[in-house]
Design an enzyme around this catalytic site. Sequence first.
Site, PDB file in Angstrom:
ATOM      1  N   SER A  88      -5.850  -3.229   6.554  1.00 32.27           N
ATOM      2  CA  SER A  88      -6.703  -3.577   5.414  1.00 32.27           C
ATOM      3  C   SER A  88      -8.050  -4.147   5.803  1.00 32.27           C
ATOM      4  O   SER A  88      -8.978  -4.108   4.999  1.00 32.27           O
ATOM      5  CB  SER A  88      -5.974  -4.571   4.519  1.00 32.27           C
ATOM      6  N   HIS A 103      -2.705   0.326   1.406  1.00 34.06           N
ATOM      7  CA  HIS A 103      -4.060   0.886   1.262  1.00 34.06           C
ATOM      8  C   HIS A 103      -4.094   2.408   1.407  1.00 34.06           C
ATOM      9  O   HIS A 103      -5.159   3.010   1.345  1.00 34.06           O
ATOM     10  CB  HIS A 103      -5.009   0.237   2.282  1.00 34.06           C
ATOM     11  N   LYS A 137      -3.647  -1.112  -5.910  1.00 35.10           N
ATOM     12  CA  LYS A 137      -4.894  -0.659  -5.283  1.00 35.10           C
ATOM     13  C   LYS A 137      -5.233   0.742  -5.830  1.00 35.10           C
ATOM     14  O   LYS A 137      -5.714   0.827  -6.950  1.00 35.10           O
ATOM     15  CB  LYS A 137      -4.763  -0.759  -3.769  1.00 35.10           C
TER      16      LYS A 137
END
Length: 405
Positions: free
Chosen positions: A196, A224, A255
Site C-alpha cells: 500500500s 489494493h 477501496k
Amino acid sequence: MPCQPPAVPTTEPRQQPLPASLSWLADELTALAAADLLRPRRLRAGRQAATVSLDGTPLVNVGANDYLGYAGDPRLVKAAAKGACAEGAGAGASPLVSGHSAIHDALAASVAALLATDDALIFPSGYAANTATLAALAGPGDLIVSDARNHASIIDGCRLSRAAVAIYPHRDVAAAAALLARPARRRLLVTDSLFSMDGTIAPLAELAQLATETGSMLLVDEAHATGVFGSRGSGLVEAAGVETAVTVRVGTLSKAVGSAGGFVAGHRSLVEFLRHRARAWMFSTAHPPAAAAAAQCGIDLLAAEPFRRQLLLERATAFRQRLRQAGLALGEAEAQIVPVFIGEPRRAVTIAARLMQAGFFVPAIRPPSVPEGSSLLRVSLSYLHDEALLDQLTTALISHVSHAS
Ligand SMILES: Cc1ncc(COP(=O)(O)O)c(C=O)c1O
C-alpha cells in the site's frame, strides 16, 4: 431533497482543561510535533471524486483509494439507500446471532464468485478481516512468516495470534524460505499482494511455490489489488495464476469496490472454521446493510466495466514513466499506487503543503506508516483521473519535488 450534504459546522469545539491523569499526552503530542509527525485533521465536503473540497479548498485528489471511482458513484449510492430501506440502518447484531442478512449472504456469494472460491466471509472492515483471520489460523506453537512491509492490520493480527512471528526483508523469497524452515506445529506465510505504501507487487508465483513445497498456509491480502488486477478483476492472485496455492484470500470492499467492509475467501472448511473462531466476525456487529448493498453493486460493476481497470493501469504506467524520466525517485513501484520518495518527514510535509497551495492534494506519508528516512508523497491514481488532470499533476510534482532539492 435526497443526498444533500450536511452543513459544515461553524462553531469551534469547546476546549476542556486536560485532566491530570492525561497530562502526559501533552508531552507526547509535543514530541510528535517536534518530529514533524503530527497529522492534520482535514474536513472533506461532498463525495470522493477527481477533485474534492478539503477544509473548504477545491483540490485535485490523489489521496483516496477510490481506484475505480465507485465511492461516489450514484449507482452505489442508490444501492446503499435501497439496502437501508430493505434491512434498516444497522445490522443490529453480530452475524453469529441475527446480524447476517439476505444482503450479506448475497454479498458473500458474489465475493466467492469473483474470487472463484467455495465461500467467503464478510467482515466490518479489511482491518478486522486480517486481524481476526490471522489470530484464528495461528496460535502458540505456530509460526507466521511475514513480509517486512505488510500492512498494520497484518502486523496486529500476527501479534494477536501469539504465534512466533518471523519477518523477512521485503519480497525476499529466499529469506522467507529460510525462516519457514524453523520448527513449528503449523506455518503460515503472509503477504500483501500490492503493497500500500510503495506500490510494489509481491512475488506471488515464488511465494505460492514456497508455500506448496513447505506445506504452509499462504494468506494474501489483496486490499489494493481487488478490482484493479486480473482479467476478472479479482486481484493479483488471479493475474499470477496462483489461485489454488493461495489458501487464504483476504481483501477489502473499501477501496476499488467503493464501499466498506472486508472479506476472507477460500475453501468451505476454512470459511466454516472462521465462522467459529474469527473473533472480529463473531463479536462485532455485522456490516451495515447499506454498506453491504453498495459493495454488492461495486462488485457487479467492476465485473461489467473492465475498461475502468484497464484504463487506470495504462494511465498509471504512462504517469510513472514520465515521473521517472524527470528523475523522481519512485523505487520499484509498478501499479496505480505511485510513491515519490522524499526522505525526511519535514521535507515531505513541506512539498505536500506547496502542492496543496498549487491545488493538489498529495498526502505526505511518514513513519510509522513507512520506515524512518523513507517519507514519501503517495499518489493514488483513480479511473476518474483523466489525461488532462494527470498532465497537470505530473508538471506540478516534477516542479515542486525538483525545486525542493
Ligand atoms: C494492505 C491493506 N490491508 C488491509 C487494509 C484495511 O482495510 P480497511 O480499510 O477495509 O479496514 C488496508 C487499508 O488501508 C490495507 O492497505
